[in-house]
Scaffold this active site. Sequence first.
Site, PDB file in Angstrom:
ATOM      1  N   ASP A  40      14.593  52.596  12.430  1.00  0.00           N
ATOM      2  CA  ASP A  40      15.409  53.835  12.778  1.00  0.00           C
ATOM      3  C   ASP A  40      14.853  54.220  13.839  1.00  0.00           C
ATOM      4  O   ASP A  40      13.795  53.746  14.611  1.00  0.00           O
ATOM      5  CB  ASP A  40      15.043  54.929  11.491  1.00  0.00           C
ATOM      6  CG  ASP A  40      15.771  56.248  11.730  1.00  0.00           C
ATOM      7  OD1 ASP A  40      16.997  56.032  12.110  1.00  0.00           O
ATOM      8  OD2 ASP A  40      14.973  57.224  11.861  1.00  0.00           O
ATOM      9  N   SER A  41      15.540  55.182  14.585  1.00  0.00           N
ATOM     10  CA  SER A  41      15.253  55.834  15.953  1.00  0.00           C
ATOM     11  C   SER A  41      13.895  56.433  15.595  1.00  0.00           C
ATOM     12  O   SER A  41      13.328  56.616  16.636  1.00  0.00           O
ATOM     13  CB  SER A  41      16.251  56.623  16.323  1.00  0.00           C
ATOM     14  OG  SER A  41      16.566  57.819  15.393  1.00  0.00           O
TER      15      SER A  41
ATOM     16  N   CYS B 292      19.355  53.678  10.520  1.00  0.00           N
ATOM     17  CA  CYS B 292      19.776  54.786  11.696  1.00  0.00           C
ATOM     18  C   CYS B 292      21.472  54.796  11.677  1.00  0.00           C
ATOM     19  O   CYS B 292      22.117  53.930  11.804  1.00  0.00           O
ATOM     20  CB  CYS B 292      19.344  54.595  13.216  1.00  0.00           C
ATOM     21  SG  CYS B 292      19.775  55.732  14.356  1.00  0.00           S
TER      22      CYS B 292
ATOM     23  N   CYS C 128      23.686  60.944   8.689  1.00  0.00           N
ATOM     24  CA  CYS C 128      22.635  60.962   9.666  1.00  0.00           C
ATOM     25  C   CYS C 128      21.365  60.937   8.643  1.00  0.00           C
ATOM     26  O   CYS C 128      21.262  61.600   7.660  1.00  0.00           O
ATOM     27  CB  CYS C 128      22.514  62.345  10.509  1.00  0.00           C
ATOM     28  SG  CYS C 128      21.010  62.498  11.502  1.00  0.00           S
TER      29      CYS C 128
ATOM     30  N   GLU D  92      13.243  67.961  11.383  1.00  0.00           N
ATOM     31  CA  GLU D  92      12.098  67.411  12.071  1.00  0.00           C
ATOM     32  C   GLU D  92      10.983  68.624  11.880  1.00  0.00           C
ATOM     33  O   GLU D  92       9.790  68.388  11.804  1.00  0.00           O
ATOM     34  CB  GLU D  92      12.155  66.873  13.380  1.00  0.00           C
ATOM     35  CG  GLU D  92      12.878  65.567  13.465  1.00  0.00           C
ATOM     36  CD  GLU D  92      12.354  64.346  14.102  1.00  0.00           C
ATOM     37  OE1 GLU D  92      11.514  64.901  14.996  1.00  0.00           O
ATOM     38  OE2 GLU D  92      12.578  63.267  14.031  1.00  0.00           O
TER      39      GLU D  92
ATOM     40  N   HIS E 151      18.509  62.409   9.077  1.00  0.00           N
ATOM     41  CA  HIS E 151      17.740  63.575   8.668  1.00  0.00           C
ATOM     42  C   HIS E 151      18.651  64.653   7.642  1.00  0.00           C
ATOM     43  O   HIS E 151      17.858  65.381   7.343  1.00  0.00           O
ATOM     44  CB  HIS E 151      17.399  64.250   9.966  1.00  0.00           C
ATOM     45  CG  HIS E 151      16.679  63.652  10.923  1.00  0.00           C
ATOM     46  ND1 HIS E 151      17.050  62.536  11.474  1.00  0.00           N
ATOM     47  CD2 HIS E 151      15.368  64.063  11.484  1.00  0.00           C
ATOM     48  CE1 HIS E 151      15.918  62.072  12.200  1.00  0.00           C
ATOM     49  NE2 HIS E 151      15.076  63.124  12.353  1.00  0.00           N
TER      50      HIS E 151
HETATM   51  N1  DGL Z   1      18.265  58.530  12.923  1.00  0.00           N
HETATM   52  C1  DGL Z   1      19.640  59.067  13.581  1.00  0.00           C
HETATM   53  C2  DGL Z   1      20.876  58.991  12.810  1.00  0.00           C
HETATM   54  O1  DGL Z   1      21.030  58.792  11.725  1.00  0.00           O
HETATM   55  C3  DGL Z   1      19.267  60.777  13.863  1.00  0.00           C
HETATM   56  C4  DGL Z   1      18.325  61.033  14.846  1.00  0.00           C
HETATM   57  C5  DGL Z   1      18.689  60.195  16.259  1.00  0.00           C
HETATM   58  O2  DGL Z   1      19.460  60.820  17.050  1.00  0.00           O
HETATM   59  O3  DGL Z   1      18.018  59.230  16.668  1.00  0.00           O
HETATM   60  O4  DGL Z   1      21.854  58.889  13.422  1.00  0.00           O
END
Ligand code: DGL
Length: 280
Positions: free
Chosen positions: A11-12, A74, A185, A153, A187
């Site tokens: 993931d990011s 992600c 997403c 976050e 989060h």
């Molecule tokens: N992990 C990203 C997503 O699910 C969210 C956070 C980001 O923008 O990197 O799109």
Amino acid sequence: MKMNSPIGLFDSGVGGLTVFREIVRLLPSEDVVYFGDVGRYPYGGRSKEIITQFTRQDIAFLLEHDVKFIICACNSASSVALEEVIGDYEIELIGVIEPGARAAVNKTKNSRIGIIGTHATIGSNAYAKVIHSLDSDMKVFSLACPLFVPLAEEAYIEKEATYLIAKDYLQTMHDVGIDTLVLGCTHYPLLKKVISEVMGDTVTLIDSGEETAKEVRQKLVKTNLINSKTSEIPPINGDYNFFVSDVPDKFSSIATRFLGHHMEKITRVDISRYPAKLEL
Ligand code: DGL
């Protein structure tokens, strides 16, 4: 392919832990190698080209760990990069879009589905494409909600400010009469309570991470890749190793909050060492 190799997940940053949590819940004996690209987070406001390069590096890193399966947790990377890179690897790679889209199509009663996500995810139209390939009669309404990521976050989970922002963002979803909303997403599942309060109980929320974990389990069973520890009595818990592309401190504290317990084994790696382009 070895059944006792770990599952790779990237993931990011920390958001993929919502997917990791579901994997641990459904597949407690599986070992997992998690890569969080915290040094280059967020992906959601970046271009397709950059996200694709990052995705190739993340995959290359996980392949070095002899993983048996890779989950792109992600949504942004799954939306804009996965389709382009997936054919270049022998290993099974799964993103979060198809499982989430499929669950939404199965759930909706009025054929009106809302999708919320980052700018990258919404701009790609990836969810709508999959939904329409499954059922062309579906009406899809998409909306970027970028402020939800920092709110999650920063643990602004049940604050008044979060509630007001959610109300403002989601008003249009109310107006168009959706009965199903995809949390597109990583989060957003952390804000489930607020989002569900704002949308009301006539709207079903779909957690793409949860749906992805179910699909991973099905695929592992089908390909005989379930870890043999699963059949031991009692089953043995998996081993978890986390890697991040910058200092682990923030990852560690957010992860403790996300997962409800402290995590060990968080290692910093230099992701720039891995190829961003396909090596021919
Ligand atoms: N992990 C990203 C997503 O699910 C969210 C956070 C980001 O923008 O990197 O799109």
